[in-house]
Design an enzyme around this catalytic site. Structure first.
Site, PDB file in Angstrom:
ATOM      1  N   VAL A  40       0.870  -1.052  -0.123  1.00 22.41           N
ATOM      2  CA  VAL A  40       0.044   0.114   0.110  1.00 22.41           C
ATOM      3  C   VAL A  40       0.754   1.278   0.041  1.00 22.41           C
ATOM      4  O   VAL A  40       1.828   1.117   0.564  1.00 22.41           O
ATOM      5  CB  VAL A  40      -0.863  -0.008   1.358  1.00 22.41           C
ATOM      6  CG1 VAL A  40      -1.846  -1.107   1.305  1.00 22.41           C
ATOM      7  CG2 VAL A  40      -0.302   0.069   2.546  1.00 22.41           C
ATOM      8  N   VAL A  91       4.088  -2.783   5.082  1.00 17.70           N
ATOM      9  CA  VAL A  91       4.535  -2.369   3.793  1.00 17.70           C
ATOM     10  C   VAL A  91       3.982  -3.275   2.985  1.00 17.70           C
ATOM     11  O   VAL A  91       4.296  -3.166   1.582  1.00 17.70           O
ATOM     12  CB  VAL A  91       6.272  -2.700   3.805  1.00 17.70           C
ATOM     13  CG1 VAL A  91       6.742  -1.672   4.569  1.00 17.70           C
ATOM     14  CG2 VAL A  91       6.470  -3.885   4.167  1.00 17.70           C
ATOM     15  N   GLU A  92       2.837  -3.961   3.289  1.00 13.76           N
ATOM     16  CA  GLU A  92       2.134  -4.986   2.482  1.00 13.76           C
ATOM     17  C   GLU A  92       0.834  -4.406   2.152  1.00 13.76           C
ATOM     18  O   GLU A  92       0.239  -3.427   1.716  1.00 13.76           O
ATOM     19  CB  GLU A  92       2.477  -6.342   2.817  1.00 13.76           C
ATOM     20  CG  GLU A  92       3.891  -6.985   2.850  1.00 13.76           C
ATOM     21  CD  GLU A  92       4.095  -8.441   3.284  1.00 13.76           C
ATOM     22  OE1 GLU A  92       3.604  -9.256   2.491  1.00 13.76           O
ATOM     23  OE2 GLU A  92       4.534  -8.658   4.371  1.00 13.76           O
ATOM     24  N   MET A  93      -0.365  -5.127   3.123  1.00 10.22           N
ATOM     25  CA  MET A  93      -1.819  -4.693   2.797  1.00 10.22           C
ATOM     26  C   MET A  93      -1.940  -3.800   4.045  1.00 10.22           C
ATOM     27  O   MET A  93      -3.040  -2.757   3.711  1.00 10.22           O
ATOM     28  CB  MET A  93      -2.390  -5.640   3.068  1.00 10.22           C
ATOM     29  CG  MET A  93      -2.077  -6.998   1.743  1.00 10.22           C
ATOM     30  SD  MET A  93      -2.993  -8.555   2.157  1.00 10.22           S
ATOM     31  CE  MET A  93      -4.585  -8.117   1.569  1.00 10.22           C
TER      32      MET A  93
END
Length: 344
Positions: free
Chosen positions: A84, A126-128
């Site tokens: 994201v 740093v992902e969802m």
């Protein structure tokens, strides 16, 4: 990677390019499922929908498939994954294809199962990027079409729309992502015409130079281990070359970040080599763009061997034979939220 503990587990002793099936293992066409999460068609279908749905990320833009594109090699072909707000982490996204044959998940093995792995990216900044798992599940609950799918996948439960069940469904879907029947599989199953002469020579070279010390077994990710018990190797083993300065491999201390045990510094889960020609760039930091360079790096930094151009070419040809047959995966029609949105 070398490990003297493995030498007694896999002694191939090849004398020619003719290799016998007893020495090498074909990939199973079905992965085992845990007793508490048997694979069912309803679970797989629910898991597929959740896997492809980006609405459970903070921005509504990132799904599991964003970093693990199963319409390709199961990764994102980026040095490191992008989540994201364009945020990036420090490690390359490993392929989800054949991940059911890993005894632990993530490069550092911090997840003991696919079920546990499924929960991590949802709340990773740093992902969802969701604040917590319950917030993500509240979004699931706000989509009317998901409840009947959960009820079908987990019959008899009073309230099946739960975090554990969502993780179980995603894991069930991932367990069908298997790519058997590669040229290599056909070869070790008796069809000695399945490999080209160069691939057969590369198979011999792959063993002779020591690659099978770590990349053994049906998935080429090491010996069979109980779920939750990882097969780890130090990388790099030999650091007195120009490769570390060039690719900065030792900047990441690997499993040590999880355990804080000194002896775990620079230990990483041995990754599968299945479909490896499709998953560039390579290594935990995605620093190496090409497979032939990755083979040279492994030869020098793990085996202390300056492989010749012929050896590299032959090994790369053999690795290409590990690309299997991909099952057809139909993209799901995601359940809607008529007249409203759940993305903040």
């Amino acid at each position: 990677m070398r490990n003297t503990m493995i030498s007694s587990l896999l002694v191939l002793g090849l004398a020619s390019t003719q290799v016998f099936a007893a020495d090498w293992q074909a990939l199973p066409k079905q992965a085992p499922s845990p007793k508490d999460n048997p694979t069912t068609a309803a679970k797989v279908e629910l898991g597929k929908h959740l896997f492809f749905d980006p609405r459970f990320s903070a921005t509504g833009t990132v799904s599991c498939n964003s970093c693990h594109n199963i319409m390709a090699g199961g990764d994102d072909n980026r040095p490191v994954g992008m989540g994201v707000h364009g945020k990036t982490g420090g490690r390359s996204s490993p392929t989800v294809w054949n991940s059911a044959f890993n005894s632990v998940q993530f490069w550092d093995g911090r997840a003991p199962s696919l079920e546990e792995q499924a929960k991590g990216p949802v709340v990773a900044d740093v992902e969802m990027g969701m604040a917590d798992l319950e917030s993500a599940m509240n979004r699931v609950r706000a989509i009317p079409g998901y409840r009947p799918m959960f009820e079908k996948a987990f019959p008899g439960e009073k309230d099946p729309v739960t975090i554990p069940n969502a993780a179980k469904a995603v894991a069930a879907f991932e367990r069908i992502l298997i790519t058997p029947n590669s040229a290599y599989d056909k070869y070790v199953s008796g069809n000695k015409k399945a490999l080209t002469a160069q691939q057969a020579q590369g198979m011999k070279t792959f063993d002779e130079v020591g690659c099978t010390s770590c990349h053994s077994g049906a998935a080429f990710n090491g010996p069979s281990m109980a779920e939750g018990q990882g097969f780890f190797m130090k990388f790099p083993t030999f650091t007195d070359s120009t490769y570390d300065a060039k690719y900065k491999f030792t900047a990441d201390v690997g499993r040590y970040n999880v355990t804080k045990v000194e002896s775990d510094k620079h230990l990483f889960k041995v990754p599968t080599l299945r479909n490896v020609t499709l998953t560039a760039p390579y290594f935990h930091n995605g620093a190496v763009k090409t497979l032939d360079e990755a083979v040279r790096v492994m030869g020098k930094m793990q085996l202390n061997n300056n492989l010749s151009d012929k050896q590299v070419g032959d090994i790369v040809a053999f690795l290409d034979s590990l690309t299997g047959e991909f099952p057809k995966i139909d993209l799901p029609r995601l359940p809607a939220t008529p007249g409203t949105t759940i993305v903040e």
